[in-house]
Write a protein that holds these residues in place. Structure first.
Motif, PDB file in Angstrom:
ATOM      1  N   SER A 184      -8.596   0.852  20.545  1.00  0.00           N
ATOM      2  CA  SER A 184      -8.296   1.118  19.121  1.00  0.00           C
ATOM      3  C   SER A 184      -8.759   2.518  18.729  1.00  0.00           C
ATOM      4  CB  SER A 184      -8.960   0.061  18.229  1.00  0.00           C
ATOM      5  OG  SER A 184     -10.372   0.243  18.186  1.00  0.00           O
ATOM      6  N   TRP A 185      -9.882   2.916  19.269  1.00  0.00           N
ATOM      7  CA  TRP A 185     -10.441   4.235  18.903  1.00  0.00           C
ATOM      8  C   TRP A 185      -9.640   5.367  19.535  1.00  0.00           C
ATOM      9  CZ3 TRP A 185     -12.597   8.891  18.590  1.00  0.00           C
ATOM     10  CH2 TRP A 185     -13.314   9.470  19.637  1.00  0.00           C
ATOM     11  N   HIS A 186      -9.256   5.222  20.788  1.00  0.00           N
ATOM     12  CA  HIS A 186      -8.472   6.298  21.416  1.00  0.00           C
ATOM     13  C   HIS A 186      -7.057   6.376  20.841  1.00  0.00           C
ATOM     14  CE1 HIS A 186     -10.928   7.598  25.121  1.00  0.00           C
ATOM     15  NE2 HIS A 186     -11.733   7.118  24.198  1.00  0.00           N
ATOM     16  N   ALA A 245     -20.717   2.157  18.505  1.00  0.00           N
ATOM     17  CA  ALA A 245     -19.875   1.176  19.211  1.00  0.00           C
ATOM     18  C   ALA A 245     -20.171   1.166  20.705  1.00  0.00           C
ATOM     19  CB  ALA A 245     -18.398   1.479  18.977  1.00  0.00           C
ATOM     20  N   HIS A 246     -20.917   2.152  21.191  1.00  0.00           N
ATOM     21  CA  HIS A 246     -21.326   2.147  22.601  1.00  0.00           C
ATOM     22  C   HIS A 246     -22.321   1.030  22.915  1.00  0.00           C
ATOM     23  CE1 HIS A 246     -19.884   6.473  23.772  1.00  0.00           C
ATOM     24  NE2 HIS A 246     -18.911   5.580  23.734  1.00  0.00           N
ATOM     25  N   CYS A 247     -22.669   0.231  21.906  1.00  0.00           N
ATOM     26  CA  CYS A 247     -23.414  -1.002  22.218  1.00  0.00           C
ATOM     27  C   CYS A 247     -22.540  -1.935  23.048  1.00  0.00           C
ATOM     28  CB  CYS A 247     -23.857  -1.714  20.936  1.00  0.00           C
ATOM     29  SG  CYS A 247     -22.478  -2.177  19.863  1.00  0.00           S
ATOM     30  N   LEU A 248     -21.226  -1.788  22.923  1.00  0.00           N
ATOM     31  CA  LEU A 248     -20.283  -2.669  23.625  1.00  0.00           C
ATOM     32  C   LEU A 248     -19.789  -2.036  24.920  1.00  0.00           C
ATOM     33  CD1 LEU A 248     -17.875  -3.881  20.776  1.00  0.00           C
ATOM     34  CD2 LEU A 248     -19.721  -5.183  21.847  1.00  0.00           C
ATOM     35  N   GLY A 249     -19.508  -2.888  25.903  1.00  0.00           N
ATOM     36  CA  GLY A 249     -18.801  -2.439  27.089  1.00  0.00           C
ATOM     37  C   GLY A 249     -19.647  -1.595  28.020  1.00  0.00           C
ATOM     38  N   ARG A 250     -18.958  -0.868  28.863  1.00  0.00           N
ATOM     39  CA  ARG A 250     -19.651  -0.098  29.892  1.00  0.00           C
ATOM     40  C   ARG A 250     -18.747   1.036  30.381  1.00  0.00           C
ATOM     41  NH1 ARG A 250     -21.754  -3.347  33.861  1.00  0.00           N
ATOM     42  NH2 ARG A 250     -21.580  -1.657  35.368  1.00  0.00           N
ATOM     43  N   CYS A 251     -19.335   1.913  31.179  1.00  0.00           N
ATOM     44  CA  CYS A 251     -18.574   2.972  31.840  1.00  0.00           C
ATOM     45  C   CYS A 251     -18.180   2.488  33.237  1.00  0.00           C
ATOM     46  CB  CYS A 251     -19.412   4.235  31.965  1.00  0.00           C
ATOM     47  SG  CYS A 251     -19.799   4.996  30.387  1.00  0.00           S
ATOM     48  N   HIS A 252     -17.056   3.003  33.700  1.00  0.00           N
ATOM     49  CA  HIS A 252     -16.513   2.596  34.996  1.00  0.00           C
ATOM     50  C   HIS A 252     -16.228   3.855  35.802  1.00  0.00           C
ATOM     51  CE1 HIS A 252     -15.405  -0.310  31.889  1.00  0.00           C
ATOM     52  NE2 HIS A 252     -15.471  -1.240  32.818  1.00  0.00           N
ATOM     53  N   THR A 253     -16.771   3.932  37.007  1.00  0.00           N
ATOM     54  CA  THR A 253     -16.571   5.158  37.798  1.00  0.00           C
ATOM     55  C   THR A 253     -15.086   5.439  38.020  1.00  0.00           C
ATOM     56  OG1 THR A 253     -16.994   3.785  39.702  1.00  0.00           O
ATOM     57  CG2 THR A 253     -18.768   5.242  39.045  1.00  0.00           C
ATOM     58  N   TRP A 254     -14.281   4.374  38.180  1.00  0.00           N
ATOM     59  CA  TRP A 254     -12.849   4.578  38.462  1.00  0.00           C
ATOM     60  C   TRP A 254     -12.084   5.044  37.228  1.00  0.00           C
ATOM     61  CZ3 TRP A 254      -8.968   1.684  36.143  1.00  0.00           C
ATOM     62  CH2 TRP A 254      -9.368   0.521  35.477  1.00  0.00           C
ATOM     63  N   ARG A 255     -12.693   4.925  36.053  1.00  0.00           N
ATOM     64  CA  ARG A 255     -12.008   5.394  34.842  1.00  0.00           C
ATOM     65  C   ARG A 255     -12.488   6.782  34.435  1.00  0.00           C
ATOM     66  NH1 ARG A 255     -12.504  -0.119  31.224  1.00  0.00           N
ATOM     67  NH2 ARG A 255     -11.262  -1.420  32.616  1.00  0.00           N
ATOM     68  N   SER A 256     -13.783   6.887  34.140  1.00  0.00           N
ATOM     69  CA  SER A 256     -14.304   8.131  33.580  1.00  0.00           C
ATOM     70  C   SER A 256     -15.190   8.890  34.564  1.00  0.00           C
ATOM     71  CB  SER A 256     -15.143   7.807  32.340  1.00  0.00           C
ATOM     72  OG  SER A 256     -16.217   6.951  32.714  1.00  0.00           O
ATOM     73  N   GLY A 257     -15.563   8.225  35.664  1.00  0.00           N
ATOM     74  CA  GLY A 257     -16.507   8.826  36.601  1.00  0.00           C
ATOM     75  C   GLY A 257     -17.931   8.378  36.299  1.00  0.00           C
TER      76      GLY A 257
END
Ligand code: HEM
Length: 368
Positions: free
Chosen positions: A124-126, A249-261
């Motif tokens: 939604s944000w992007h 909102a970074h309380c939610l979810g996570r980072c993924h190496t395959w997406r953002s590194g």
């Protein structure tokens, strides 16, 4: 491996059956998954003749003399009139909300315990973060992320997972536009994760070609610092305080190496919407020693991460004031986040004065 504190609600005990797909819907979805572009999947909400949800909007449709008289001929091209799809009411959108929420609940264990809340909020944000206030271009209105170059923007890597997640619901409700579906998905993500109620209005209209797709580069770069963040969010029309509230909102979810590194969740409860992001940020962090891009790990457990852009909120003398306020007062964070997030989702959409907001019930509220 991060420790994930799972939310305990009645929702987790009684898993509802997933959304039922008709044959036609399944076929549309297969096409969408095979080739995520405009020619393969259209759940057009193009409701240029639709009525607004609470007042007669007939004289305000698409361009026209009315708009020119109001805003002048030069800006008329960029006015995106938001109109509720014809005949649709609150109950219709609550039904869509429920289908998204049930699917989120069914996938509660996905993504190493983070579920789908963060994915939907990021989508939604992007979808909205392409807005430019000065030009009044971009934003969620046209649902343009299916078109190049937005669809292939590195900043949007992985969001095809979110678009695919929602696609079967778009097929089931062909009258809802992409912009409405993706922003409503974000509302579901926040509310079902225990966050505040997000007032929401329908009426975005699908772009039917690439002409309204803004150039890439309007979304923030996680490797950069405070001046970049201020510049990017300033172009959307946000103050420093609103900027810090949104990034909570970074309380939610996570980072993924395959997406953002980048890699890992920001804290211990990536499926809960709360003020944990600020509380974590104020703890002690150090640069992680690893093979990936520069990111930080918490000194205490090494289980959580911060992006350089997150650390910038702590290092900047103005941003950090809001970080401290929100870490100390979750109610204040919820109130400020709600206002800023509603603004984010509606940037670039023009609603007739007095258009009412919908406030949706969570699944838990409907069950209890
Ligand atoms: C300076 C501003 C921001 C930067 C640089 C930034 C950067 C990032 C990055 C690099 C990721 C990881 C993507 C992945 O690997 O899957 C991410 C995820 C996320 N971002 Fe942001 N972000 C910013 C602001 C925001 C805002 C304003 C929101 C919402 C209002 C938001 C919500 C999220 C969520 C929920 C996730 C988790 C996605 C998931 O779990 O799949 N971010 N962000």
């Amino acid at each position: 491996m991060a420790t994930i504190a799972l939310r305990q609600t009645s929702a987790h005990a009684s898993r509802a059956s997933s959304v039922l797909l008709g044959l036609a819907g399944a076929a549309g979805l297969a096409l969408y998954a095979a080739n995520d572009n405009q020619s393969s999947y259209k759940y057009s909400g193009s409701s240029s003749n639709g009525n607004n949800n609470n007042n007669n909007n007939n004289n305000k449709n698409n361009g026209g003399n009315y708009i020119k008289a109001l805003f002048g001929a030069t800006t008329a091209a960029n006015i995106n009139n938001a109109m509720c799809p014809e005949g649709k009411k609150y109950a219709d959108f609550q039904e869509v909300y429920n289908d998204i929420a049930k699917k989120v609940r069914d996938e509660d264990d996905a993504d190493r315990g983070a579920g789908r809340y963060g994915l939907l909020v990021r989508l939604s944000w992007h979808a909205s973060g392409t807005y430019n206030k000065k030009e009044n271009s971009g934003g969620s209105y046209g649902g343009t992320m299916i078109y190049s170059p937005e669809s292939t923007d590195g900043a949007n890597a992985g969001l095809e997972v979110g678009r695919d997640f929602l696609a079967e619901i778009g097929v089931k409700y062909p009258w809802i536009s992409r912009g409405d579906l993706w922003t409503l998905g974000g509302v579901v993500g926040v509310q079902e994760a225990g966050g505040p109620k997000i007032p929401w209005r329908p009426g975005r209209v699908n772009a039917t070609d690439e002409s309204k797709v803004p150039a890439n580069g309007r979304l923030p770069d996680a490797s950069q610092g405070a001046s970049h963040i201020r510049d990017v969010f300033g172009k959307y029309g946000f103050t420093d305080e609103e900027t810090v509230a949104l990034i909570g909102a970074h309380c939610l979810g996570r980072c993924h190496t395959w997406r953002s590194g980048f890699d890992g969740p920001w804290g211990p409860s990536p499926n809960m919407f709360n003020n944990a992001y600020y509380v974590e940020l104020l703890k002690e962090w150090r640069v992680r020693d690893w093979n990936g891009p520069k990111q930080y790990e918490d000194v205490e457990t090494k289980e959580y991460m911060m992006l350089p852009s997150d650390m910038a909120l702590k290092e900047d003398s103005v941003f950090v004031k809001s970080v401290k306020k929100y870490a100390a007062n979750q109610d204040l964070f919820f109130a400020d986040f709600t206002k800023a997030y509603v603004k984010l989702l509606e940037n670039g959409c023009t609603y007739p004065r007095g258009t009412k907001y919908f406030e949706f019930k969570t699944l838990d509220e409907q069950e209890n």
